[in-house]
Design a protein around this motif. Structure first.
Motif, mmCIF file in Angstrom:
data_model
loop_
_atom_site.group_PDB
_atom_site.id
_atom_site.type_symbol
_atom_site.label_atom_id
_atom_site.label_comp_id
_atom_site.label_asym_id
_atom_site.label_seq_id
_atom_site.Cartn_x
_atom_site.Cartn_y
_atom_site.Cartn_z
ATOM 1 N N ALA A 326 0.835 -1.202 0.000
ATOM 2 C CA ALA A 326 0.000 0.000 0.000
ATOM 3 C C ALA A 326 0.868 1.250 0.000
ATOM 4 O O ALA A 326 2.098 1.171 -0.048
ATOM 5 N N MET A 327 0.190 2.406 0.080
ATOM 6 C CA MET A 327 0.912 3.675 0.062
ATOM 7 C C MET A 327 1.872 3.798 1.239
ATOM 8 O O MET A 327 2.832 4.558 1.163
ATOM 9 N N ASN A 328 1.641 3.061 2.306
ATOM 10 C CA ASN A 328 2.607 3.124 3.413
ATOM 11 C C ASN A 328 3.910 2.421 3.029
ATOM 12 O O ASN A 328 4.967 2.749 3.551
ATOM 13 N N ASP A 329 3.834 1.466 2.083
ATOM 14 C CA ASP A 329 5.035 0.758 1.630
ATOM 15 C C ASP A 329 5.746 1.539 0.522
ATOM 16 O O ASP A 329 6.963 1.627 0.507
ATOM 17 N N LEU A 330 4.964 2.055 -0.411
ATOM 18 C CA LEU A 330 5.522 2.812 -1.541
ATOM 19 C C LEU A 330 4.657 4.053 -1.736
ATOM 20 O O LEU A 330 3.565 3.977 -2.286
ATOM 21 N N ALA A 388 11.710 0.413 -7.674
ATOM 22 C CA ALA A 388 11.315 0.791 -6.315
ATOM 23 C C ALA A 388 12.496 0.842 -5.345
ATOM 24 O O ALA A 388 12.301 0.944 -4.136
ATOM 25 N N GLY A 389 13.712 0.820 -5.885
ATOM 26 C CA GLY A 389 14.892 0.788 -5.013
ATOM 27 C C GLY A 389 15.268 2.129 -4.419
ATOM 28 O O GLY A 389 16.064 2.196 -3.481
ATOM 29 N N ALA A 390 14.718 3.224 -4.964
ATOM 30 C CA ALA A 390 15.028 4.556 -4.426
ATOM 31 C C ALA A 390 13.754 5.185 -3.888
ATOM 32 O O ALA A 390 12.717 5.161 -4.570
ATOM 33 N N TYR A 391 13.819 5.764 -2.715
ATOM 34 C CA TYR A 391 12.677 6.441 -2.090
ATOM 35 C C TYR A 391 11.474 5.503 -1.987
ATOM 36 O O TYR A 391 10.326 5.923 -2.119
ATOM 37 N N GLY A 392 11.750 4.242 -1.811
ATOM 38 C CA GLY A 392 10.705 3.255 -1.579
ATOM 39 C C GLY A 392 10.663 2.969 -0.092
ATOM 40 O O GLY A 392 9.853 3.552 0.653
ATOM 41 N N SER A 393 11.560 2.122 0.372
ATOM 42 C CA SER A 393 11.535 1.765 1.797
ATOM 43 C C SER A 393 11.779 2.982 2.684
ATOM 44 O O SER A 393 11.218 3.085 3.769
ATOM 45 N N THR A 394 12.601 3.946 2.216
ATOM 46 C CA THR A 394 12.889 5.106 3.086
ATOM 47 C C THR A 394 11.667 5.993 3.306
ATOM 48 O O THR A 394 11.591 6.691 4.314
ATOM 49 N N LEU A 395 10.739 5.987 2.362
ATOM 50 C CA LEU A 395 9.537 6.814 2.527
ATOM 51 C C LEU A 395 8.389 6.022 3.150
ATOM 52 O O LEU A 395 7.275 6.517 3.239
ATOM 53 N N SER A 396 8.651 4.793 3.560
ATOM 54 C CA SER A 396 7.540 3.986 4.056
ATOM 55 C C SER A 396 7.173 4.366 5.490
ATOM 56 O O SER A 396 7.966 4.966 6.212
ATOM 57 N N SER A 397 5.988 4.022 5.894
ATOM 58 C CA SER A 397 5.482 4.423 7.207
ATOM 59 C C SER A 397 4.648 3.294 7.804
ATOM 60 O O SER A 397 4.487 2.233 7.193
ATOM 61 N N ASN A 398 4.128 3.567 8.987
ATOM 62 C CA ASN A 398 3.279 2.570 9.656
ATOM 63 C C ASN A 398 1.804 2.950 9.590
ATOM 64 O O ASN A 398 1.002 2.490 10.409
ATOM 65 N N TYR A 399 1.438 3.795 8.640
ATOM 66 C CA TYR A 399 0.042 4.229 8.532
ATOM 67 C C TYR A 399 -0.898 3.016 8.523
ATOM 68 O O TYR A 399 -0.606 1.997 7.903
ATOM 69 N N ARG A 404 6.201 -2.350 8.539
ATOM 70 C CA ARG A 404 6.932 -2.088 7.296
ATOM 71 C C ARG A 404 7.483 -3.391 6.698
ATOM 72 O O ARG A 404 7.754 -4.351 7.410
ATOM 73 N N ALA A 405 7.637 -3.352 5.369
ATOM 74 C CA ALA A 405 7.970 -4.557 4.591
ATOM 75 C C ALA A 405 9.353 -5.098 4.918
ATOM 76 O O ALA A 405 10.220 -4.366 5.412
ATOM 77 N N ALA A 406 9.534 -6.364 4.602
ATOM 78 C CA ALA A 406 10.856 -6.983 4.673
ATOM 79 C C ALA A 406 11.688 -6.514 3.478
ATOM 80 O O ALA A 406 11.140 -6.001 2.500
ATOM 81 N N ARG A 421 10.701 -8.219 8.348
ATOM 82 C CA ARG A 421 9.415 -7.524 8.392
ATOM 83 C C ARG A 421 9.165 -7.064 9.827
ATOM 84 O O ARG A 421 9.474 -7.796 10.772
ATOM 85 N N GLU A 422 8.657 -5.857 10.004
ATOM 86 C CA GLU A 422 8.332 -5.413 11.360
ATOM 87 C C GLU A 422 7.229 -6.289 11.945
ATOM 88 O O GLU A 422 6.345 -6.754 11.203
ATOM 89 N N SER A 423 7.293 -6.472 13.253
ATOM 90 C CA SER A 423 6.223 -7.221 13.917
ATOM 91 C C SER A 423 5.250 -6.225 14.536
ATOM 92 O O SER A 423 5.585 -5.047 14.728
#
Ligand code: LLP
Length: 433
Positions: A326-330, A388-399, A404-406, A421-423
């Motif tokens: 979802a948008m929280n991931d990307l 998705a390797g740039a500004y993908g995981s760094t912009l992710s959130s816990n909304y 957050r993804a593995a 992966r976050e628990s």
């Protein structure tokens, strides 16, 4: 299904016998082992992009400072440190990541308009290479802190050259209307103040005009402005040793031609040869975007009603594929209406071919990853979101309290988990009732 050949050429992902793979590892195998959503990166492509850029500058004294914000996963940063990169940071948090991967603080430039006292102190104690200063107030603060800590702070002024990088307004940074950098007209006076300050060591001049730049001309325009200032400063007795041209080199998301770093590099070399300046660059996206993908699984298909259009009804039926990312991931599609390719992980998967919107489970209509994509889909299919390797995981959130993804790093025939992966426990652990 239409696959843009340019995109597949630019990306680390490619089909082997109809199965999308990174290097020699099938993405389906990673999804089975780690689950989805998961970011997957190619180690070989990180190295290839790094070498492309440094080769383009061969012969000119230079240092590549990897822009940590693009992808700050420790294993990714470690690879760039091992390749010989320095780092461009914008926070104390990013500095602690550099230290955690054994990066050399003496190869760290610190950019950003809002450096706090704590962050400045941390950087001074750590002994970074240079503060890229963005305002007169910041210069005064750095000087104060250096005095208190009995240090001498190395600085460059980040100039706002007022050139249009011709990119998305949110990622354009070199115009007067943007908050970044110091106006050229104020630069000389500030340099003279800095030069007279015993707590400051004036080293260089810097700029960064924006991101995802396709046409190199604005970068050349900015370079000329910086060189004019370098000459003015020289005539005032201030001799700089470093010039930092920032990052911003664009990549192929769809069919944009890749930024020609070789042509750019040869022109930059021509302009800087015999200048006695060491060049610094701060690329992020160019090194990482197409080395990474986001894998996601289709949870549900929601095909729209196929009602015939009449003079009175205006039903344009939408077909939604609800996926587990979802948008929280990307965030890029929601935030910039950014276009990311979406490919089936298996070309053998059967399903009805329709024009699908790929959407996430989050309660926002803006939660989409891609729109109107011609794909053959069934529930349970794996999809690959490209570049998705740039500004993908760094912009992710816990909304929506989504972990957050593995993240996985592929190297040849092997892959390893580099971020679990976050628990749900991770998510609740910082709070108290
Ligand atoms: N240096 C400075 C001072 C920067 O502000 C940036 C990016 C870079 C270097 C690296 O730029 P790159 O080579 O990656 O283009 N979230 C946006 C991009 C924001 C860029 C911010 N600054 C996106 O997803 O498109």
């Amino acid at each position: 299904m239409t696959v843009n050949p340019e995109l597949l050429r630019a990306s680390a992902a490619h089909y082997i016998n109809g199965e999308l793979s990174i290097e020699a590892v099938a993405l389906a195998e990673i999804a089975d082992a780690v689950g989805t959503p998961v970011y997957v990166y190619s180690s070989a492509m990180f190295a290839a992009q790094y070498h492309l850029l440094t080769t383009a500058l061969a012969g000119l004294p230079h240092l590549l400072h990897y822009a940590v914000k693009a992808n700050s996963t420790l294993a990714v940063m470690k690879q760039f440190a091992d390749l010989g990169a320095g780092f461009d940071i914008v926070s104390g948090g990013e500095l602690s990541r550099v230290l955690a991967v054994g990066g050399d603080p003496a190869q760290v430039v610190f950019s950003g308009v809002g450096k706090s006292i704590e962050e400045i102190d941390f950087a001074l104690k750590t002994g970074i290479e240079c503060f890229n200063v963005e305002s007169a107030d910041e210069l005064a603060r750095i000087s104060d802190r250096a005095k208190i800590l009995r240090k001498v702070a190395p600085i460059a002024l980040r100039i706002n050259p007022n050139v249009d990088a011709q990119t998305h307004p949110y990622i354009s940074t070199g115009l007067k209307e943007n908050k970044f950098g110091i106006a050229q007209e104020s630069a000389l006076a500030l340099y003279l103040d800095a030069q007279a300050d015993p707590c400051i060591q004036v080293r260089g001049i810097a700029c960064h005009i924006g991101s995802q730049i396709g046409d190199p001309q604005p970068l050349f325009d900015a370079l000329e402005q910086l060189l004019t200032l370098v000459d003015t400063l020289k005539s005032e007795g201030i001799v700089l040793t470093d010039i930092d041209l920032g990052g911003g080199f664009g990549v192929t998301y769809d069919d944009e031609p890749a930024f020609d770093v070789t042509a750019w590099g040869s022109r930059v070399k021509q302009r800087l040869v015999d200048r006695g300046l060491r060049l610094s660059i701060e690329p992020g996206r160019f090194l990482t975007a197409n080395a990474g993908v986001l894998l996601t699984r289709v949870e549900y298909l929601k095909p729209g009603e196929e009602s015939p259009q009449t003079a009175h009804t205006h039903t344009s039926s939408k077909h939604f594929a609800v996926v587990d990312a979802a948008m929280n991931d990307l965030l890029r599609p929601s935030l910039y209406q950014a276009w990311h390719g979406v490919l089936p992980v298996s070309q053998h998967s059967q399903g009805e071919t329709k024009s699908w919107d790929i959407v996430g489970p989050i309660c926002e209509s803006g939660d989409w990853l891609a729109k109107d994509r011609q794909l053959s889909l069934s529930a349970g299919d794996l999809l690959c979101v490209m570049s998705a390797g740039a500004y993908g995981s760094t912009l992710s959130s816990n909304y929506n309290t989504r972990p957050r993804a593995a993240e996985v790093l592929v190297n040849g025939t092997a892959f390893r988990l580099v971020r679990r992966r976050e628990s749900l426990q991770d998510l609740l652990s910082t709070e108290m009732l």
